[in-house]
Design an enzyme around this catalytic site. Structure first.
Site, short mmCIF file in Angstrom:
data_model
loop_
_atom_site.label_atom_id
_atom_site.label_comp_id
_atom_site.label_asym_id
_atom_site.label_seq_id
_atom_site.Cartn_x
_atom_site.Cartn_y
_atom_site.Cartn_z
N THR A 374 -6.34 -14.43 -14.76
CA THR A 374 -5.04 -15.02 -15.02
C THR A 374 -4.92 -15.01 -16.52
O THR A 374 -5.86 -14.67 -17.22
CB THR A 374 -5.02 -16.45 -14.42
OG1 THR A 374 -5.20 -16.35 -13.00
CG2 THR A 374 -3.74 -17.20 -14.69
N THR A 392 -0.32 -14.79 -13.52
CA THR A 392 -1.48 -14.33 -12.77
C THR A 392 -1.15 -13.24 -11.75
O THR A 392 0.01 -13.13 -11.31
CB THR A 392 -2.16 -15.50 -12.04
OG1 THR A 392 -3.40 -15.08 -11.49
CG2 THR A 392 -1.27 -16.05 -10.95
N GLU A 413 -2.42 -12.78 -4.16
CA GLU A 413 -2.27 -14.24 -4.09
C GLU A 413 -2.30 -14.80 -2.67
O GLU A 413 -2.40 -16.01 -2.49
CB GLU A 413 -0.95 -14.66 -4.75
CG GLU A 413 -0.88 -14.40 -6.24
CD GLU A 413 -1.83 -15.27 -7.05
OE1 GLU A 413 -2.47 -16.15 -6.46
OE2 GLU A 413 -1.90 -15.05 -8.26
N ASP A 416 -4.78 -17.37 -2.01
CA ASP A 416 -4.63 -18.75 -2.48
C ASP A 416 -4.07 -19.67 -1.40
O ASP A 416 -4.00 -20.89 -1.60
CB ASP A 416 -3.75 -18.80 -3.72
CG ASP A 416 -4.54 -18.57 -5.00
OD1 ASP A 416 -5.77 -18.46 -4.91
OD2 ASP A 416 -3.94 -18.50 -6.09
N SER A 445 -1.35 -23.30 -6.35
CA SER A 445 -1.87 -22.69 -7.56
C SER A 445 -2.60 -23.74 -8.39
O SER A 445 -2.31 -24.93 -8.30
CB SER A 445 -0.73 -22.11 -8.39
OG SER A 445 -1.17 -21.72 -9.67
N SER A 446 -3.56 -23.28 -9.21
CA SER A 446 -4.22 -24.16 -10.17
C SER A 446 -3.57 -24.10 -11.54
O SER A 446 -3.99 -24.82 -12.46
CB SER A 446 -5.70 -23.78 -10.30
OG SER A 446 -6.39 -23.99 -9.09
N GLY A 465 -8.40 -19.17 -15.46
CA GLY A 465 -9.72 -19.59 -15.04
C GLY A 465 -9.85 -20.02 -13.60
O GLY A 465 -10.78 -20.75 -13.26
#
Length: 563
Positions: A374, A392, A413, A416, A445-446, A465
C-alpha cells in the site's frame, strides 16, 4: 465521543480556531505561505509540486501524486485499486473523508474462494480477476478534482501520463517485487508482456514504459468518470476479466460511486485527532486505543510498562475490530459504544499492571451475528489545505492481472473480506459476517489517514503496512504529541499486536535486551518482523510558521519536500 456531527463550518473550531485559542492567537500563523509533500517516490512528490506551480491546490496535487504513484509504483497502488483520503479545506474550514474503496462485483459468490475443505482458497483470493474488487481510485481522483481542486483534470494527470508514456527506470525494490510475483505474473499474457519482457525479470537500468496505461489515463483526463467506468476502457476491463474467469460486468463499473463520509474525531492530551471512519477499521481502533491510554500517565511510566499497556490496548481494540466492523452502508455497527470513553474505562480495568492477558482469555465481543503493499502521502499547501491519503492494491502488484489493453493492474482486495468467518486473510486478520462479501459492498480496510491538531502544531500522517497501518499511525500520533519532528516520527522503531495471532511483532532494534526480557517475562511473545510500511509525514509549526516533510528512511526512493 461519536462520529463528528457534520464537521463543517459550524465545527471549524475543531481545527484551528479552537486549537489556537489554547495559545496566543496572534502568535500562530493562519496559512503557511509555502507547501510540503511527503510521498514514497520522488517522482510523485515532484509531480505534486509541478501541479502546485501551475496554480493548483493540495487537492490537485493529491490527484497528481496519486496518479503518478499508480505509474511508478504499481506494486503498491494504482487506478486498478482504491484509496481513502482525509481532506481539510482552509477557505471554509471544511473537513471530510473521501471513500474511494473498491467494492465487490454484483456476482460475487463466496464459494469460489473456498477449497474442498471449506477453507479460504488463497490462490483464488489473491491471484487473478476473481480476487479483484471494482476499482475506486479513478472515480476518487475525478471526484477530488471536481469538488475540491482548482485545475482541470488534464493538468493534474499530465505528469502521470507523461511518465507512463516516456518511461522511467524502476528501483531495486520494484524489480524485487517482480521477482517475488513472477510466477503469478507469468500466468496472464498482458501481465507477462508488461512486467516480464522476454519472459524474464528485468534488470537494473531497464526503462519501463506503459503506453496502454498512458492511453487509459488520457481517456480518464478527457472524459472523467465515463472515461474509465464506461466506453472502451470499461469494455476492455470487463472483457479481459471474464476471459480469464472473472465475474465483472459493465453494470458493476457503471454503478460505482465515491462516498463522502464524516471523519472520526477525538480529544487526546490536549490534541484533536481526526481520523478515518468505516469502512476503514483504522480510525475506530486508533480511537479505542487512545481512549484506553488516556487513563494512564504514560509520560511518568518506564518503557516496559508504557509498552505493556499500549500492547494490551492494541490487543483489545483489534478484538473489537475483528468482530464488529464492516461497510457502514451494509452493517449496523455499535460505534457509539466502541468510541465511548466509558467503554474504554471498562477495557482498561481488565488490563493487569504487570502481566499480559492471553488473547484466548479475552471474552468474545458480541458481534451482530465480523503485506505491506500500500502507499501513503501527506500534503499541506500554501493556504493550509491538507490531504492525508492512503492508496492500495492490497498485495504486491495486486492480483497480478493486467486487464487486457488497458495497462491496468487489478487489485486483490477481495481478500480483505471475511471470505470465511474467523479465518485469517493474507495479513492474519480475522473477521465476522459483518465483513462478509456481498455485491456492491466495500471490504474492511486498515487504511488510517489522520490529522493531529494541537494549539500550535499540526501533523498530517499515515502509512501503508497491512494490519500494521493502524499501530504505525497510532505510534506516529503518540510520537508527534510527545514532541518528535517529522523525521523522528517516520524513523522511529515500531511494534504491533493485533489480538490474533497472540504475538508482538517488533522491528529489529526497537527494544534493548533488558526491555525485551521484561516484556517476555510479563507474557508478551516478542518476534522480530522485517517488513514494515513506509510512513510519510508533513508537520506545520504554526508559531514559527515552519513546514516539515519526511519520507520513511526505510524507502530510499521516497521524498519529503518543502517548497
Amino acid at each position: 465521543m461519536t462520529l463528528a456531527p457534520g464537521w463543517r463550518v459550524a465545527a471549524a473550531s475543531f481545527f484551528f480556531v479552537a486549537a489556537a485559542a489554547q495559545a496566543a492567537p496572534a502568535e500562530t500563523a493562519k496559512r503557511p505561505g509555502h507547501a510540503a509533500i511527503a510521498s514514497a517516490n520522488f517522482m510523485a512528490t515532484n509531480a505534486g509540486f509541478e501541479v502546485l506551480a501551475k496554480g493548483g491546490n493540495a487537492f490537485d496535487a493529491a490527484v497528481a501524486v496519486s496518479s503518478t504513484l499508480a505509474v511508478v509504483e504499481p506494486q503498491s497502488s494504482g487506478i486498478g485499486g482504491g484509496f481513502m483520503a482525509l481532506l481539510y479545506r482552509a477557505s471554509d474550514a471544511k473537513g471530510t473523508f473521501i471513500d474511494a474503496r473498491e467494492v465487490a462485483p454484483g456476482a460475487v459468490d463466496s464459494k469460489v474462494y473456498l477449497d474442498a475443505q471449506g477453507k479460504p482458497n488463497r490462490d483464488t483470493a489473491e491471484n487473478g480477476p476473481l480476487a479483484a474488487g471494482i476499482p475506486g481510485e479513478p472515480a476518487g481522483l475525478v471526484y477530488m478534482a471536481e469538488h475540491y481542486g482548482k485545475l482541470p483534470l488534464k493538468v493534474s494527470l499530465a505528469p502521470a501520463i507523461r511518465i507512463a508514456r516516456d518511461g522511467f527506470q524502476p528501483d531495486e525494490r520494484f524489480l524485487g517485487a517482480i521477482e517475488e510475483r513472477k510466477d503469478v505474473l507469468a500466468r496472464y499474457p498482458a501481465s507477462a508482456a508488461l512486467l516480464l519482457p522476454g519472459g524474464a525479470v528485468p534488470q537494473k537500468g531497464w526503462t519501463f514504459k506503459q503506453p496502454d496505461l498512458a492511453a487509459t489515463l488520457e481517456r480518464l483526463a478527457d472524459k472523467g468518470v465515463e472515461g474509465f467506468y464506461a466506453g472502451d476502457t470499461a469494455k476492455e476491463l470487463v472483457g479481459s476479466a471474464k476471459a480469464a474467469g472473472g465475474n465483472w460486468t459493465l453494470q458493476d463499473l457503471a454503478s460505482y460511486k465515491v462516498k463522502e463520509r464524516k471523519p472520526i474525531n477525538l480529544d487526546y492530551r490536549g490534541f484533536k485527532i481526526v481520523t478515518a471512519p468505516p469502512p476503514s477499521s483504522g480510525g475506530v481502533a486508533i480511537a479505542e486505543i487512545l481512549n484506553i491510554l488516556a487513563g494512564y500517565d504514560l509520560a511518568s511510566m518506564d518503557i516496559v510498562h508504557r509498552t505493556h499497556v499500549t500492547l494490551e490496548a492494541m490487543r483489545r481494540a483489534f478484538r473489537d475490530h475483528n468482530d464488529y466492523l464492516g461497510d457502514p452502508d451494509f452493517v449496523k455497527m455499535p460505534l457509539d459504544m466502541l468510541l465511548s470513553p466509558f467503554y474504554a474505562d471498562g477495557l482498561r480495568a481488565t488490563i493487569l499492571p504487570d502481566k499480559a492477558t492471553p488473547s484466548s482469555m479475552l471474552p468474545m465481543a458480541l458481534a451482530a451475528d465480523p503485506g505491506m503493499h500500500t502507499t501513503h502521502f501527506s500534503i499541506i499547501d500554501a493556504d493550509g489545505n491538507m490531504v492525508a491519503s492512503t492508496l492500495t492494491v492490497n498485495l504486491e502488484f495486486g492480483s497480478a492481472f493486467v486487464a487486457g489493453k488497458t495497462g491496468v493492474l487489478l487489485n486483490n482486495e477481495m481478500d480483505d473480506f471475511a471470505l470465511v468467518p474467523n479465518e485469517p486473510n493474507a495479513f492474519g486478520l480475522r473477521g465476522s459476517v459483518a465483513n462478509a462479501p456481498k455485491g456492491g459492498k466495500r471490504m474492511l480496510s486498515s487504511m488510517s489517514p489522520s490529522f493531529v491538531i494541537g494549539a500550535d502544531r499540526v501533523a498530517v500522517i499515515g502509512s501503508p503496512g497491512g494490519s500494521t497501518i493502524i499501530t504505525q499511525v497510532l505510534e506516529g500520533i503518540l510520537a508527534f504529541i510527545d514532541g518528535k519532528d517529522a523525521q523522528g516520527i517516520v524513523a522511529q522503531k515500531r511494534f504491533h499486536h493485533q489480538y490474533l495471532p497472540d504475538t508482538v511483532a517488533v522491528e529489529d532494534g526497537t527494544f534493548d535486551a533488558a526491555t525485551t526480557k521484561a516484556l517476555n517475562d510479563m507474557g508478551h511473545n516478542l518476534k522480530v518482523r522485517s517488513s514494515w510500511g513506509f510512513m510519510n509525514v508533513v508537520t506545520w509549526d504554526r508559531k514559527a510558521n515552519k513546514l516539515d516533510a519526511a519520507s520513511d528512511p526505510r524507502r530510499p526512493s521516497g521524498l519529503g519536500k518543502v517548497q
